[in-house]
Each structure stands twice: as C-alpha cells, then as structure tokens.
Design a protein around this motif. Structure first.
Motif, PDB file in Angstrom:
ATOM      1  N   ALA A  64       3.639  15.884  46.960  1.00 43.49           N
ATOM      2  CA  ALA A  64       4.257  16.787  47.378  1.00 43.49           C
ATOM      3  C   ALA A  64       4.549  18.250  47.579  1.00 43.49           C
ATOM      4  N   GLY A  65       3.796  18.585  46.690  1.00 42.33           N
ATOM      5  CA  GLY A  65       3.698  20.275  46.321  1.00 42.33           C
ATOM      6  C   GLY A  65       4.055  20.973  45.294  1.00 42.33           C
ATOM      7  N   SER A  66       5.768  20.162  44.591  1.00 48.42           N
ATOM      8  CA  SER A  66       6.692  20.915  44.050  1.00 48.42           C
ATOM      9  C   SER A  66       5.946  21.576  42.806  1.00 48.42           C
ATOM     10  N   VAL A  67       5.288  20.267  42.250  1.00 45.77           N
ATOM     11  CA  VAL A  67       4.729  20.368  40.884  1.00 45.77           C
ATOM     12  C   VAL A  67       3.248  20.463  41.341  1.00 45.77           C
ATOM     13  N   LEU A  68       1.884  21.458  40.348  1.00 43.55           N
ATOM     14  CA  LEU A  68       0.913  22.300  41.077  1.00 43.55           C
ATOM     15  C   LEU A  68      -0.387  21.019  39.952  1.00 43.55           C
ATOM     16  N   ALA A  69       0.571  20.157  38.941  1.00 38.91           N
ATOM     17  CA  ALA A  69      -0.326  20.351  38.068  1.00 38.91           C
ATOM     18  C   ALA A  69       0.425  19.192  35.963  1.00 38.91           C
ATOM     19  N   TRP A  70       0.001  18.522  35.432  1.00 38.83           N
ATOM     20  CA  TRP A  70       0.756  17.425  35.141  1.00 38.83           C
ATOM     21  C   TRP A  70      -0.269  17.208  34.569  1.00 38.83           C
ATOM     22  N   GLN A  71      -0.068  16.874  32.579  1.00 37.36           N
ATOM     23  CA  GLN A  71      -1.112  15.835  31.440  1.00 37.36           C
ATOM     24  C   GLN A  71       0.094  15.411  31.116  1.00 37.36           C
ATOM     25  N   TYR A  72      -0.125  14.234  30.351  1.00 35.94           N
ATOM     26  CA  TYR A  72       0.281  13.368  29.591  1.00 35.94           C
ATOM     27  C   TYR A  72      -0.283  13.836  28.177  1.00 35.94           C
ATOM     28  N   PHE A  89       4.806  15.546  28.346  1.00 34.25           N
ATOM     29  CA  PHE A  89       4.426  15.929  29.645  1.00 34.25           C
ATOM     30  C   PHE A  89       4.743  18.204  29.866  1.00 34.25           C
ATOM     31  N   MET A  90       2.704  17.876  29.974  1.00 35.77           N
ATOM     32  CA  MET A  90       2.717  19.499  30.771  1.00 35.77           C
ATOM     33  C   MET A  90       2.856  20.143  31.609  1.00 35.77           C
ATOM     34  N   VAL A  91       3.006  20.327  32.745  1.00 36.72           N
ATOM     35  CA  VAL A  91       3.707  20.318  33.555  1.00 36.72           C
ATOM     36  C   VAL A  91       3.345  21.907  34.125  1.00 36.72           C
ATOM     37  N   VAL A  92       3.124  22.488  35.291  1.00 36.54           N
ATOM     38  CA  VAL A  92       2.710  22.932  36.097  1.00 36.54           C
ATOM     39  C   VAL A  92       3.444  23.773  37.286  1.00 36.54           C
ATOM     40  N   ALA A  93       4.566  23.879  37.301  1.00 34.28           N
ATOM     41  CA  ALA A  93       5.805  24.608  38.598  1.00 34.28           C
ATOM     42  C   ALA A  93       4.742  24.642  40.015  1.00 34.28           C
ATOM     43  N   ALA A  94       5.106  24.797  40.376  1.00 31.96           N
ATOM     44  CA  ALA A  94       5.069  25.756  42.000  1.00 31.96           C
ATOM     45  C   ALA A  94       4.902  26.591  41.942  1.00 31.96           C
ATOM     46  N   ASP A  95       5.704  27.383  41.032  1.00 29.48           N
ATOM     47  CA  ASP A  95       5.422  29.009  41.168  1.00 29.48           C
ATOM     48  C   ASP A  95       4.558  29.643  39.877  1.00 29.48           C
ATOM     49  N   GLY A  96       3.766  27.914  39.487  1.00 30.09           N
ATOM     50  CA  GLY A  96       2.841  28.672  38.690  1.00 30.09           C
ATOM     51  C   GLY A  96       3.330  29.206  36.617  1.00 30.09           C
ATOM     52  N   GLU A  99       5.803  24.280  31.698  1.00 30.28           N
ATOM     53  CA  GLU A  99       6.480  23.836  31.658  1.00 30.28           C
ATOM     54  C   GLU A  99       6.215  22.693  30.459  1.00 30.28           C
ATOM     55  N   PHE A 100       7.408  21.897  29.691  1.00 27.38           N
ATOM     56  CA  PHE A 100       6.797  21.120  28.604  1.00 27.38           C
ATOM     57  C   PHE A 100       8.593  20.410  28.897  1.00 27.38           C
ATOM     58  N   HIS A 101       8.170  19.531  29.061  1.00 28.25           N
ATOM     59  CA  HIS A 101       9.615  17.749  29.550  1.00 28.25           C
ATOM     60  C   HIS A 101       8.683  17.056  28.324  1.00 28.25           C
ATOM     61  N   GLU A 102      10.206  16.956  27.859  1.00 31.77           N
ATOM     62  CA  GLU A 102       9.995  15.786  27.932  1.00 31.77           C
ATOM     63  C   GLU A 102      11.292  14.236  27.737  1.00 31.77           C
ATOM     64  N   THR A 103      10.672  13.150  27.396  1.00 31.17           N
ATOM     65  CA  THR A 103      11.177  12.426  28.369  1.00 31.17           C
ATOM     66  C   THR A 103      12.058  11.500  26.781  1.00 31.17           C
ATOM     67  N   ARG A 126       9.234  26.786  29.899  1.00 32.92           N
ATOM     68  CA  ARG A 126      10.598  26.543  29.954  1.00 32.92           C
ATOM     69  C   ARG A 126      10.302  24.845  29.787  1.00 32.92           C
ATOM     70  N   PHE A 127      11.050  24.503  28.341  1.00 33.04           N
ATOM     71  CA  PHE A 127      11.396  23.760  27.993  1.00 33.04           C
ATOM     72  C   PHE A 127      12.039  22.315  28.762  1.00 33.04           C
ATOM     73  N   PHE A 128      11.709  21.753  29.130  1.00 33.32           N
ATOM     74  CA  PHE A 128      13.029  20.269  29.579  1.00 33.32           C
ATOM     75  C   PHE A 128      12.977  19.146  28.826  1.00 33.32           C
ATOM     76  N   LEU A 129      14.326  18.423  28.986  1.00 29.91           N
ATOM     77  CA  LEU A 129      14.736  16.977  28.149  1.00 29.91           C
ATOM     78  C   LEU A 129      15.356  16.393  29.230  1.00 29.91           C
ATOM     79  N   CYS A 130      14.300  15.495  29.936  1.00 35.34           N
ATOM     80  CA  CYS A 130      14.487  14.083  31.045  1.00 35.34           C
ATOM     81  C   CYS A 130      14.598  13.072  30.491  1.00 35.34           C
ATOM     82  N   GLN A 131      16.491  12.711  30.643  1.00 35.43           N
ATOM     83  CA  GLN A 131      16.523  10.948  30.308  1.00 35.43           C
ATOM     84  C   GLN A 131      17.174   9.976  31.096  1.00 35.43           C
ATOM     85  N   LYS A 132      16.371   9.223  30.498  1.00 36.42           N
ATOM     86  CA  LYS A 132      16.629   8.086  31.978  1.00 36.42           C
ATOM     87  C   LYS A 132      18.047   7.655  32.276  1.00 36.42           C
ATOM     88  N   ALA A 133      18.727   7.251  33.026  1.00 37.91           N
ATOM     89  CA  ALA A 133      19.939   7.760  33.115  1.00 37.91           C
ATOM     90  C   ALA A 133      19.728   5.512  32.882  1.00 37.91           C
TER      91      ALA A 133
END
Length: 146
Positions: A64-72, A89-96, A99-103, A126-133
């Motif tokens: 969709a273009g809101s994330v440029l790239a990601w890797q596990y 996950f290492m994520v490159v956001a649309a603004d460049g 980010e690091f996402h911890e699930t 940027r660091f994010f905690l991503c929890q499954k509801a």
C-alpha cells in the motif's frame, strides 16, 4: 601547520606515477523490490504464528506504500556486555525513518520489556511494542511506541 607535507608539482607528479590511484568499480544499482519480501511461516520456521501474522500485515502496508521495506530479525543491538536484543522486525517507514517492531501475543516478560525499553533509550530509532489482541476483544493489534 608546521608538520604539513609540502611537495612541488614535480614531486607530486612523480608520486602519482609511482602510486597510481586505484580504479573504482561503479556502484551497483539499488534493487528496491528486492529490499524485503514476505516470507510465509512455512518457508521461515523461525517465525512463530504471531510474527507471521504481523509480517503479513507489514507486507500489506508495503504494498500500500505506507511502509517502504521490512525484514525479520535483521539486526541485533548490543545493549551492554553480554546483553543483546534482536527486535522481531526492522521496518523502514514511508518517511524513511528506521523503526524496530517487537511482536507479542498477549503479554511480554519482564526481561523482554526491559531490553525493549533500554534499546529505545540507547538508540535513535523508533521502537514499537505490537501486541496481538484477543479475539474476544475484537482481535487486531495494539501498537504502542516506546
């Protein structure tokens, strides 16, 4: 600049003849589509069910273009002597921004939480905690910036 090296034009020319500059190869062209791809959990046994579901969401965001790239599990951060943290996950956001996402499924253990907070305080990303509801709570993801 008392210790500066001063050569005449002839001395410089003689030096360059004896020591030619190395030839440089052209830089490879970037391959944006090869930056990352979604790997299904059957193809990546290291990814658990929650991580695989989050990877699917990241891939949808990439398309969709809101994330440029990601890797596990692309990087490991050194927090202290004999203490390392590998974000899911290492994520490159649309603004460049990097980010690091911890699930996590429903909860996060104390040592994991401390490592995540420590990494967020030490590194300029940027660091994010991503929890499954829970399904009973409507499912989806709770994403909290650390």
């Amino acid at each position: 600049m008392a210790n500066a090296l001063r050569w005449s034009e002839e001395q410089l020319a003689a030096h360059l003849r004896r020591n030619p500059a190395p030839e440089t190869a052209p830089l490879p062209q970037a391959q944006p589509e090869a930056a990352c791809t979604y790997t299904a959990p059957t193809e990546n046994p290291a990814m658990n069910k929650t991580e695989a579901e989050y990877a699917g969401m990241l891939e949808a965001q990439r398309l969709a273009g809101s994330v440029l790239a990601w890797q596990y599990e692309a990087v490991t951060l050194k927090l202290a002597h004999n203490t390392r943290y590998t974000p899911d996950f290492m994520v490159v956001a649309a603004d460049g921004a990097l980010e690091f996402h911890e699930t996590k499924g429903g909860f996060i253990r104390e040592d994991g939480w401390l490592k995540l907070k420590m990494a967020a305080s030490m590194f300029p990303f940027r660091f994010f905690l991503c929890q499954k509801a829970e399904k009973k709570d409507g499912g989806g993801w709770s994403i909290k910036r650390i």
